[in-house]
Write a protein that holds these residues in place. Sequence first.
Motif, PDB file in Angstrom:
ATOM      1  N   LEU A 242      24.297  44.717  74.542  1.00  0.00           N
ATOM      2  CA  LEU A 242      23.697  44.998  73.241  1.00  0.00           C
ATOM      3  C   LEU A 242      24.722  44.766  72.138  1.00  0.00           C
ATOM      4  CD1 LEU A 242      21.254  46.008  71.632  1.00  0.00           C
ATOM      5  CD2 LEU A 242      22.118  48.344  71.912  1.00  0.00           C
ATOM      6  N   ASP A 243      24.311  43.970  71.156  1.00  0.00           N
ATOM      7  CA  ASP A 243      25.121  43.665  69.977  1.00  0.00           C
ATOM      8  C   ASP A 243      24.566  44.474  68.818  1.00  0.00           C
ATOM      9  OD1 ASP A 243      26.099  42.584  67.617  1.00  0.00           O
ATOM     10  OD2 ASP A 243      25.399  40.538  68.011  1.00  0.00           O
ATOM     11  N   TYR A 244      25.261  45.552  68.465  1.00  0.00           N
ATOM     12  CA  TYR A 244      24.888  46.307  67.265  1.00  0.00           C
ATOM     13  C   TYR A 244      26.002  46.216  66.228  1.00  0.00           C
ATOM     14  CZ  TYR A 244      27.281  50.312  69.622  1.00  0.00           C
ATOM     15  OH  TYR A 244      28.165  51.143  70.269  1.00  0.00           O
ATOM     16  N   ARG A 245      26.564  45.018  66.165  1.00  0.00           N
ATOM     17  CA  ARG A 245      27.605  44.677  65.209  1.00  0.00           C
ATOM     18  C   ARG A 245      27.038  44.709  63.793  1.00  0.00           C
ATOM     19  NH1 ARG A 245      32.923  44.418  64.001  1.00  0.00           N
ATOM     20  NH2 ARG A 245      33.803  42.337  63.735  1.00  0.00           N
ATOM     21  N   GLU A 246      27.869  45.081  62.826  1.00  0.00           N
ATOM     22  CA  GLU A 246      27.451  45.022  61.426  1.00  0.00           C
ATOM     23  C   GLU A 246      27.169  43.567  61.026  1.00  0.00           C
ATOM     24  OE1 GLU A 246      30.835  48.039  61.914  1.00  0.00           O
ATOM     25  OE2 GLU A 246      30.309  46.052  62.645  1.00  0.00           O
ATOM     26  N   GLU A 247      26.442  43.389  59.932  1.00  0.00           N
ATOM     27  CA  GLU A 247      26.211  42.040  59.432  1.00  0.00           C
ATOM     28  C   GLU A 247      26.399  42.000  57.916  1.00  0.00           C
ATOM     29  OE1 GLU A 247      22.293  41.248  60.894  1.00  0.00           O
ATOM     30  OE2 GLU A 247      21.312  42.001  59.084  1.00  0.00           O
ATOM     31  N   ALA A 248      26.617  40.794  57.420  1.00  0.00           N
ATOM     32  CA  ALA A 248      26.859  40.625  55.989  1.00  0.00           C
ATOM     33  C   ALA A 248      25.586  40.923  55.193  1.00  0.00           C
ATOM     34  CB  ALA A 248      27.321  39.199  55.705  1.00  0.00           C
ATOM     35  N   PRO A 249      25.710  41.643  54.074  1.00  0.00           N
ATOM     36  CA  PRO A 249      24.534  41.913  53.231  1.00  0.00           C
ATOM     37  C   PRO A 249      23.915  40.626  52.694  1.00  0.00           C
ATOM     38  CG  PRO A 249      26.388  43.331  52.637  1.00  0.00           C
ATOM     39  CD  PRO A 249      26.925  42.281  53.571  1.00  0.00           C
ATOM     40  N   GLY A 250      22.682  40.748  52.215  1.00  0.00           N
ATOM     41  CA  GLY A 250      21.958  39.589  51.721  1.00  0.00           C
ATOM     42  C   GLY A 250      22.602  38.919  50.520  1.00  0.00           C
ATOM     43  N   ASP A 251      23.352  39.661  49.733  1.00  0.00           N
ATOM     44  CA  ASP A 251      24.014  39.095  48.558  1.00  0.00           C
ATOM     45  C   ASP A 251      25.437  38.613  48.842  1.00  0.00           C
ATOM     46  OD1 ASP A 251      21.835  39.431  46.914  1.00  0.00           O
ATOM     47  OD2 ASP A 251      22.465  41.397  46.176  1.00  0.00           O
ATOM     48  N   ALA A 252      25.847  38.641  50.094  1.00  0.00           N
ATOM     49  CA  ALA A 252      27.188  38.160  50.446  1.00  0.00           C
ATOM     50  C   ALA A 252      27.236  36.636  50.345  1.00  0.00           C
ATOM     51  CB  ALA A 252      27.545  38.600  51.861  1.00  0.00           C
ATOM     52  N   HIS A 253      28.427  36.106  50.073  1.00  0.00           N
ATOM     53  CA  HIS A 253      28.604  34.650  50.057  1.00  0.00           C
ATOM     54  C   HIS A 253      30.017  34.320  50.479  1.00  0.00           C
ATOM     55  CE1 HIS A 253      30.841  34.773  46.181  1.00  0.00           C
ATOM     56  NE2 HIS A 253      30.018  35.776  45.905  1.00  0.00           N
ATOM     57  N   ARG A 254      30.242  33.078  50.867  1.00  0.00           N
ATOM     58  CA  ARG A 254      31.485  32.702  51.532  1.00  0.00           C
ATOM     59  C   ARG A 254      32.733  32.882  50.682  1.00  0.00           C
ATOM     60  NH1 ARG A 254      31.924  27.572  54.011  1.00  0.00           N
ATOM     61  NH2 ARG A 254      34.143  27.739  53.620  1.00  0.00           N
ATOM     62  N   ASP A 255      32.599  32.840  49.360  1.00  0.00           N
ATOM     63  CA  ASP A 255      33.774  32.942  48.485  1.00  0.00           C
ATOM     64  C   ASP A 255      33.873  34.296  47.773  1.00  0.00           C
ATOM     65  OD1 ASP A 255      34.413  30.321  49.169  1.00  0.00           O
ATOM     66  OD2 ASP A 255      33.280  29.485  47.495  1.00  0.00           O
ATOM     67  N   MET A 256      33.226  35.307  48.306  1.00  0.00           N
ATOM     68  CA  MET A 256      33.118  36.578  47.580  1.00  0.00           C
ATOM     69  C   MET A 256      34.441  37.326  47.450  1.00  0.00           C
ATOM     70  SD  MET A 256      30.995  38.761  50.461  1.00  0.00           S
ATOM     71  CE  MET A 256      31.071  40.348  49.626  1.00  0.00           C
ATOM     72  N   TYR A 257      35.448  36.951  48.211  1.00  0.00           N
ATOM     73  CA  TYR A 257      36.748  37.620  48.112  1.00  0.00           C
ATOM     74  C   TYR A 257      37.815  36.724  47.491  1.00  0.00           C
ATOM     75  CZ  TYR A 257      34.390  40.871  51.206  1.00  0.00           C
ATOM     76  OH  TYR A 257      33.494  41.757  51.742  1.00  0.00           O
ATOM     77  N   LEU A 258      37.381  35.649  46.810  1.00  0.00           N
ATOM     78  CA  LEU A 258      38.326  34.720  46.185  1.00  0.00           C
ATOM     79  C   LEU A 258      38.289  34.870  44.669  1.00  0.00           C
ATOM     80  CD1 LEU A 258      37.613  31.444  48.241  1.00  0.00           C
ATOM     81  CD2 LEU A 258      39.093  33.386  48.821  1.00  0.00           C
ATOM     82  N   ASN A 259      39.451  34.616  44.027  1.00  0.00           N
ATOM     83  CA  ASN A 259      39.484  34.623  42.572  1.00  0.00           C
ATOM     84  C   ASN A 259      39.116  33.245  42.035  1.00  0.00           C
ATOM     85  OD1 ASN A 259      41.770  32.986  42.873  1.00  0.00           O
ATOM     86  ND2 ASN A 259      43.206  34.676  42.541  1.00  0.00           N
TER      87      ASN A 259
END
Length: 562
Positions: A94-111
């Motif tokens: 069973l995989d009950y791993r967290e997942e990225a929210p719907g508003d997440a995007h690939r560059d969300m932690y970049l300036n």
Amino acid sequence: MIKKLLIPFLLIITAGCQNRSLDEVGLITDKAMVVSAHPLASSVGNEIMLRGGNAVDAAIAVQFALAVVYPDAGNIGGGGFLVLRQQDGSVDALDYREEAPGDAHRDMYLNEEGEVIEDLSVKGHLAAGVPGTVDGMVQLHEKYGTMPWEELVQPAVLLAANGFPLTAKEAEKLNENQDDFITYSTRRPEFILKDNWEEGDTLRIPDLAKTLARIRDQGRAGFYEGATAQYIVDEMKRGGGIISKEDLANYRAIWREPLTAKVGEHNVISMPPPSSGGIALIQLLTISEDYPVDEWGIKTTETAHFMIEAEKRVYADRAKHLGDPDFIDVPVEGLLEEAYIKRRMRDFSMDSDTDSEEVYAGKPAAYEGAQTTHYSIVDPMGNAISVTTTLNTNFGALVFVDGAGFLLNNEMDDFSAKPGYPNTYGLIGGEANAIAPGKRMLSSMTPTILEKDGDLYMVVGSMGGSTIITTVYQIILNVIAHDLPMQGAVNAGRFHHQWEPDWVLSELGALGPGTGLQLWLKGHKIAPNPRGIGRAAGILVLPDGRMEGGADPRGDDAAAGF
């Protein structure tokens, strides 16, 4: 001069005494066993089985109990993986791993310059993925549970409401993180704040008791809908997070087919992607078949050098090829092909180390077709479950959900914030693990079960971020190659290499006298880790059918059974 300075340093870090006996035998029981990170949680699981519950019932009760008594990793605000073997030999995962929210995007932690913003994926609300633990436990109960759901959650409700005594280690961790709890929670979590927590102090978490009561009475809806969901969304809005009501309502744990592989006389059952643990562990054990590790012995230069070199190659594969199989084609069959695995060592030399810059991911056949906790359980019927669950780093995002009393995870850091950029654990990721809405981040969790001659043989797993895989690998080798008892195998010192950074992380005493020096002369760079690597929970089925528990002395871990 540098060599003269390094030699005594290496002798100290590799030969230091851990006072952990390799001959120590753990708790022996006749019928059932649970090993977890906290004695109260182990006791809860044991009591469930004494009342007639199976391993799954006990696992659910332990999961919720850990969310109370072990808040730095036990959780309802995080996620995890589990592998199950039933008494008839059938298996499931069973995989009950967290997942990225719907508003997440690939560059969300970049300036704006495309550089990673320090700590944004690690601390605070934006670091949190959509929690999976509660849905995972609900689905597990629906498929395999036997006792009423309410009876499995109630022990955790009572622990949170009535309070429980802190261990010395838990008191220390709470003291160390007081300032961060204040900084990253939008409202002061008064229940956890104190000038100085001490061993034996009682911690009560009334808001968590209410949250657990809603889960007890309403099941899945008690967390992903109603009051608790609103608390989470309100916390997100105040703290700049992005988890929405829709994200919570849409989350579902996923049943997956476990990875199985015959390695020597053992059958290995472990977790598939988005965990990297199963693939990496099977690769390491398969590579080990070709080398006389049993003859070389534990803590020797030959054994350590070989294991380090194998780990470099396996972690290079991990960085390039692994991610969420629901979003990318993971070449599982190619990565587990025996010929491919053994080709990875063709440039290995017993005489010198291979610089990590010269180690590249392999080219398998195309696709066809920090803080964590682990617990292992075997019930009187012979069912076994191996569960690894996490918030990621210690206390996750350091954010308490106001009104609900639990911590949020910081699993978004397990994505690749930017290809080639290391996460908190120094792990390098690539395009396969880039952020996308609804995607599950790559993990190192390695819940594992071993069979021998068709019978249950071992249940094992560990905490430890990127070191989980190598911890489980070393414990298994300690038993099957070095003939250590389960407790001795867990006690034994550990070392770790993950390709990048090009360092051997080593516990004090993990390497034999002179071994560190010999490894250094071969070109290995050794970094000491006095705080310890991993915290494991193992159960070994003995030839007479009894069980031995291995509870990790690095923490407050405890075995219980009957």
